[in-house]
Structure formats: structure tokens, C-alpha cells
Design an enzyme around this catalytic site. Structure first.
Site, PDB file in Angstrom:
ATOM      1  N   GLY A   1       6.326   8.109   0.644  1.00  0.00           N
ATOM      2  CA  GLY A   1       7.177   8.172   1.531  1.00  0.00           C
ATOM      3  C   GLY A   1       8.226   6.758   1.259  1.00  0.00           C
ATOM      4  N   HIS A   2       7.520   5.732   0.941  1.00  0.00           N
ATOM      5  CA  HIS A   2       8.015   4.401   0.401  1.00  0.00           C
ATOM      6  C   HIS A   2       8.979   4.602  -0.820  1.00  0.00           C
ATOM      7  CE1 HIS A   2       4.538   2.608   2.391  1.00  0.00           C
ATOM      8  NE2 HIS A   2       5.535   1.992   2.894  1.00  0.00           N
TER       9      HIS A   2
ATOM     10  N   GLY B   1      11.863   4.234   6.804  1.00  0.00           N
ATOM     11  CA  GLY B   1      11.506   5.599   7.056  1.00  0.00           C
ATOM     12  C   GLY B   1      11.458   6.046   8.673  1.00  0.00           C
ATOM     13  N   LYS B   2      11.884   7.333   8.571  1.00  0.00           N
ATOM     14  CA  LYS B   2      11.962   7.680  10.199  1.00  0.00           C
ATOM     15  C   LYS B   2      10.605   8.010  10.626  1.00  0.00           C
ATOM     16  CE  LYS B   2      16.151  10.787   9.897  1.00  0.00           C
ATOM     17  NZ  LYS B   2      16.513  12.229  10.294  1.00  0.00           N
ATOM     18  N   LYS B   3       9.556   7.846   9.885  1.00  0.00           N
ATOM     19  CA  LYS B   3       8.127   8.013  10.640  1.00  0.00           C
ATOM     20  C   LYS B   3       8.237   6.955  11.779  1.00  0.00           C
ATOM     21  CE  LYS B   3       4.226   6.551   9.301  1.00  0.00           C
ATOM     22  NZ  LYS B   3       3.309   6.064  10.807  1.00  0.00           N
TER      23      LYS B   3
ATOM     24  N   GLN C   1       4.124  -9.357  13.397  1.00  0.00           N
ATOM     25  CA  GLN C   1       4.042  -7.913  14.216  1.00  0.00           C
ATOM     26  C   GLN C   1       2.771  -7.446  14.425  1.00  0.00           C
ATOM     27  OE1 GLN C   1       6.262  -6.355  10.680  1.00  0.00           O
ATOM     28  NE2 GLN C   1       5.220  -4.406  11.161  1.00  0.00           N
TER      29      GLN C   1
ATOM     30  N   ASN D   1       1.094  -1.207   0.099  1.00  0.00           N
ATOM     31  CA  ASN D   1       0.145  -0.061   0.041  1.00  0.00           C
ATOM     32  C   ASN D   1       0.959   1.287  -0.085  1.00  0.00           C
ATOM     33  OD1 ASN D   1      -2.338   1.958   1.946  1.00  0.00           O
ATOM     34  ND2 ASN D   1      -2.778   0.919  -0.098  1.00  0.00           N
TER      35      ASN D   1
HETATM   36  O1  PAF Z   1       7.586  -0.627   8.459  1.00  0.00           O
HETATM   37  C1  PAF Z   1       6.993  -1.676   7.821  1.00  0.00           C
HETATM   38  O2  PAF Z   1       6.689  -1.336   6.730  1.00  0.00           O
HETATM   39  C2  PAF Z   1       7.400  -2.963   8.443  1.00  0.00           C
HETATM   40  O3  PAF Z   1       7.464  -2.735   9.727  1.00  0.00           O
HETATM   41  C3  PAF Z   1       8.423  -3.571   8.002  1.00  0.00           C
HETATM   42  C4  PAF Z   1       9.840  -3.000   8.307  1.00  0.00           C
HETATM   43  C5  PAF Z   1       8.561  -3.643   6.246  1.00  0.00           C
HETATM   44  C6  PAF Z   1       8.611  -5.032   8.589  1.00  0.00           C
HETATM   45  O4  PAF Z   1       7.596  -5.769   8.316  1.00  0.00           O
END
Ligand code: PAF
Length: 282
Positions: A32-33, A148-150, A57, A28
Site C-alpha cells: 500500500g505504501h 492511503g484511504k485505509k 499519536q 514497516n
Molecule cells: O498513517 C500513518 O502512517 C501515520 O498516521 C502518519 C500519517 C505517517 C503520521 O504519523
């Protein structure tokens, strides 16, 4: 751009390269990405991104199932940004069996702030990041990975992991990209209603105001300033988890008078059903 779904295909497409520039994501993708991909690209000899919504996570009550999955649009954006290989593993590829070996970050960093309010979050992040690193960098003399630093604390957790495991990977921390009104770009902004989207910028404003108030404050004054900042946000209808001034070096509360350049103001708060995080380096 090659789109691959297995570790074997990924490694096949990376053979012959010596320094992958890698941007791990959960998809998504927003500007930023894409900025991270563009920043990382000149630092490696092949540019790789991954899209994987990492169940490890997310807590059971969190948004794993509803997390937006937009592979086709993401692939298009990555290709335009000059990404060479997109690794989009299915869950059974990365976790063919329950992942019982996990990375537990040091508790002084991993169990505070985000780690306190999302127990196990940094275990899930560190475990998948180490696994993705091993998919991308196995056999490589070096590499660079961009975050990203966010997600300020995430960058620190990953940096420490890379240091402690002596991984030959340089971690690049990209600046937070913001919408015109100042809202930090995030995949979760898409959950906001129109009214919430207008209100959402107040988190970054609250961090800015707290940062301004904290400058020149003594450490003893900070808890009261932080409490006031949280109360002000709560009066607007938010449910803040934390708004806090921390040292940039270790995310602990400052022990001395706050000076510019030494601290970061971090916040996390729920607006309706959406939990937003942001931070400002003061
Ligand atoms: O920041 C993210 O999108 C996730 O935490 C990452 C680093 C891709 C790990 O799943």
C-alpha cells in the site's frame, strides 16, 4: 536514494526542487505504501518519503514500543519504487523539546470514530503531519502528499487542515491495497497469529454486508443494521469499536436514504490484541 536523518540535510537535498511528492509513513512498509510512492512520483519533481513512528499519536497503552521498525528493508523497497529522498528523523530531531504547540482538528471530524476511540489520535497525527510538511515543503511553491484511504478519516482530517491553513499542497488519496482474500494491507497485520490472519478478512466482509444492507435503507434503519453487524462480528470473537455507515463528505450519519456513491462504511475492531480498521466506499 539519499537517506537523511536531520531536517537540515533533508532541506539541502530538496533545494533546487519546486514540487516535492511526499509520502509520510511510520515504516514497516507494505504494498500500500509502495503504491502511494509510485502514484505520487509523477506528480512532483522529487519524491520524498518519511519514516517516523510518531509517539504523539499513540496512547500510553498502545503499541508505540512494539511498532515494527524495519528501516533497512523499508529503504530497499523505497529505492526500488523510485523514491529520491528518505527522511528518517530520530525522535530528538523532530521533537527536540516537548511538543507543546499542537494542531487540534475540528471536533466534529477529529473527535468521532477513530478520534472517539483513540482520544488525541488526530491531534498527534495532525501535529506531526504539519511538522513533516514544514520540513519538506518550506520555501516550495507547491507540493503533493499521498495518504492511503485505509485511514479514511485521517485523509479527511489532513485535507481539512491543509485547506484551513492554506497550505499549497495537493492531497492524493490512494486506494486501499488488499491481500488476495480481501484483508486491507496494514503494518499491524504482522501482529496477527496464523489463525487470526485467516479470520481477519471477516472485518471487510462485515463492512461489505453492512453496506449492502444499508443501500436503499432509510436513515432510521441504520442504527439497527450497524448493531447487527457489530453483534455478528462479536459472535466470531471480535471486539468491535464501531461498524457504521457515514456520509463521505463529513463522516456524519446519512440524513437521507442511502444511495451508492454517497456513503462509506467504516469499521474498527479488535481481534485478539490487534486492532484493525477498514472501510469501503459503497
Ligand atoms: O498513517 C500513518 O502512517 C501515520 O498516521 C502518519 C500519517 C505517517 C503520521 O504519523
Amino acid at each position: 536514494m539519499h537517506i537523511v536523518h536531520t531536517i537540515a540535510e533533508l532541506r539541502q537535498h530538496l533545494s533546487g526542487f519546486r514540487r516535492p511528492a511526499f509520502v509520510p509513513t511510520m515504516g514497516n512498509l507494505h504494498d500500500g505504501h509502495i503504491a502511494l510512492v509510485r502514484q505520487a512520483k509523477p506528480l512532483g519533481d522529487v519524491t520524498v518519503s518519511s519514516i517516523f513512528v510518531n509517539r504523539l499519536q499513540f496512547a500510553p497503552h498502545e503499541d508505540f514500543d512494539s511498532y515494527p521498525r524495519t528501516l533497512d528493508a523499508d529503504a530497499q523497497r523505497l529505492q526500488e519504487a523510485g523514491c529520491n529522498v528518505l527522511f528518517a528523523p530520530r525522535e530528538r530531531e523532530l521533537y527536540p523539546e516537548p511538543q507543546t504547540y499542537k494542531v487540534h482538528p475540528a471536533t466534529d471530524l477529529g473527535d468521532i470514530l477513530e478520534g472517539h476511540f483513540r482520544p488525541g489520535f488526530f491531534i498527534g497525527v495532525s501535529t506531526v503531519v504539519l511538522k513533516l510538511f514544514s520540513c519538506v515543503y518550506a520555501g516550495m511553491p507547491s507540493g503533493v502528499a499521498a495518504f492511503g484511504k485505509k485511514d479514511y478519516q485521517q485523509v479527511m482530517v489532513v485535507r481539512r487542515m491543509v485547506g484551513q491553513f492554506a497550505l499549497p499542497i495537493e492531497i492524493l488519496a490512494g486506494e486501499t491495497q488488499r491481500a488476495d482474500d480481501g484483508l486491507a494491507l496494514s503494518s499491524r497485520n504482522g501482529y496477527l497469529s496464523a489463525a487470526e490472519r485467516i479470520e481477519a478478512v471477516e472485518l471487510s466482509r462485515a463492512l461489505r454486508a453492512l453496506g449492502d444492507a444499508a443501500l436503499s435503507a432509510s436513515p432510521g434503519d441504520l442504527p439497527a443494521l450497524e448493531a447487527q453487524a457489530m453483534q455478528a462480528l462479536a459472535r466470531r470473537g471480535w471486539k468491535p469499536d464501531y461498524l457504521t455507515v457515514r456520509r463521505r463528505t463529513d463522516l456524519l450519519p446519512p440524513a437521507e436514504t442511502v444511495t451508492a456513491g454517497s456513503v462509506v462504511v467504516l469499521g474498527a475492531a479488535k481481534l485478539g490484541n490487534t486492532r484493525l480498521i477498514d472501510n469501503l466506499e459503497i
